[in-house]
Design an enzyme around this catalytic site. Structure first.
Site, PDB file in Angstrom:
ATOM      1  N   ALA A 178       3.767  -0.320  -2.027  1.00 54.81           N
ATOM      2  CA  ALA A 178       3.628  -0.849  -3.386  1.00 54.81           C
ATOM      3  C   ALA A 178       4.960  -0.784  -4.123  1.00 54.81           C
ATOM      4  CB  ALA A 178       2.555  -0.066  -4.146  1.00 54.81           C
ATOM      5  N   SER A 189      -1.434  -1.083  -4.257  1.00 52.05           N
ATOM      6  CA  SER A 189      -2.530  -0.249  -3.768  1.00 52.05           C
ATOM      7  C   SER A 189      -2.085   1.194  -3.527  1.00 52.05           C
ATOM      8  CB  SER A 189      -3.053  -0.855  -2.452  1.00 52.05           C
ATOM      9  OG  SER A 189      -3.970  -0.012  -1.814  1.00 52.05           O
ATOM     10  N   HIS A 237       0.842  -1.197   0.000  1.00 52.33           N
ATOM     11  CA  HIS A 237       0.000   0.000   0.000  1.00 52.33           C
ATOM     12  C   HIS A 237       0.877   1.246   0.000  1.00 52.33           C
ATOM     13  CE1 HIS A 237      -3.689   2.304   0.679  1.00 52.33           C
ATOM     14  NE2 HIS A 237      -2.956   3.069   1.502  1.00 52.33           N
ATOM     15  N   SER A 238       0.625   2.155  -0.942  1.00 52.60           N
ATOM     16  CA  SER A 238       1.331   3.423  -1.043  1.00 52.60           C
ATOM     17  C   SER A 238       2.838   3.161  -1.209  1.00 52.60           C
ATOM     18  CB  SER A 238       1.004   4.289   0.174  1.00 52.60           C
ATOM     19  OG  SER A 238       1.357   5.629  -0.039  1.00 52.60           O
ATOM     20  N   MET A 239       3.681   3.664  -0.320  1.00 53.63           N
ATOM     21  CA  MET A 239       5.107   3.369  -0.426  1.00 53.63           C
ATOM     22  C   MET A 239       5.354   1.869  -0.485  1.00 53.63           C
ATOM     23  SD  MET A 239       8.292   4.235   2.187  1.00 53.63           S
ATOM     24  CE  MET A 239       8.111   2.733   3.164  1.00 53.63           C
TER      25      MET A 239
END
Length: 258
Positions: free
Chosen positions: A94, A118, A90-92
């Site tokens: 990913a 994500s 998720h975010s970083m």
């Protein structure tokens, strides 16, 4: 798998696929405990615990995406259980998940069955302006803007002092991250994003399609950067369906080669 780098929230069931989860900037392994509850007993969640947070808070945070990915890749290569796994970032996280998959391919190591990426746009030659922040005030303002269930903790000066070292390191890692074009992966990808994310557009998230030669699915949910908090059941269903379809395809391919 090294307990220093991975956290498990429940005992695994026989034949459960393993989902390696990579937290967002400033985040910790515990962010994936709710998803773990939704996915068990079918999927065993192993969340990566970066240095500098929670039970590793006395360690120096790692301000380098590639270094984080290389360590996680090494831990997965050293695992002797041969349990099939997928990645969720998720975010970083990913970016760390993608780089870990890339390193594993280059080393000839085990590959994830699927990548779930994500709330992050695909990397490119230009850094995102949302990743390059000049000071602590800008970092805290960015975190407030993104929202999420933990944003109220920023009202407590003592808690802010505890989380700032990890946030500084993570945003330094994002600002320094430089993507180098390479051969696309051969791993199926599921891209997930919120339709009202203030820092990642659906178009930017969809550009992950170019990073694999396998099929790519894009799922858009109502919500912002932390849409998962409100759509947890829906996200868990997407993950479960994705890992099952990938496992079924792998079994079919193996049968064809017998």
């Amino acid at each position: 798998m090294d307990g220093q780098w991975f956290r498990r929230f429940a005992d695994p069931e026989p034949d459960a696929l393993r989902l390696i989860c990579f937290p967002h900037a400033g985040g910790a392994a515990s962010a994936y405990q709710p998803l773990s509850r939704r996915l068990r007993p079918h999927v065993e969640v192993r969340a990566v615990q970066y240095p500098g947070r929670q039970d590793r808070r006395l360690e120096t945070p790692v301000a380098d995406i590639g270094e984080l990915a290389a360590v996680v890749a090494g831990e997965l290569q050293a695992d002797e259980t041969a349990t099939p796994f997928a990645f969720f970032g998720h975010s970083m996280g990913a970016l760390v998940a993608y780089e870990t998959a890339r390193i594993l391919r280059e080393r000839g190591g085990p590959s994830p069955r699927r990548l779930f990426l994500s709330a992050r746009g695909a990397p490119g030659p230009r850094r995102s302006p949302h990743d390059v922040l000049p000071d602590d005030d800008a970092i805290l303002a960015a975190v407030r803007r993104l929202g999420g269930t933990g944003v109220t903790l920023l009202d407590d000066p003592e808690l802010v002092a505890m989380v700032l070292p990890a946030l500084r390191a993570d945003y330094a890692a994002l600002a320094a991250y430089s993507w180098t074009p390479r051969e696309p992966l051969h791993t199926p990808v599921t891209v997930l994003c919120g339709d009202a994310d203030p820092v990642v557009s659906v178009q930017e998230a969809s550009e992950w399609r170019a990073f694999t030669r396998a099929e790519t699915e894009v799922r858009v949910f109502p919500g912002g950067h932390f849409y998962v908090d409100q759509r947890l059941d829906d996200v868990a269903e997407v993950v479960l369906r994705g890992v099952r379809s990938t496992s079924a395809a792998r079994v079919g391919n193996d049968a064809c080669h017998d």
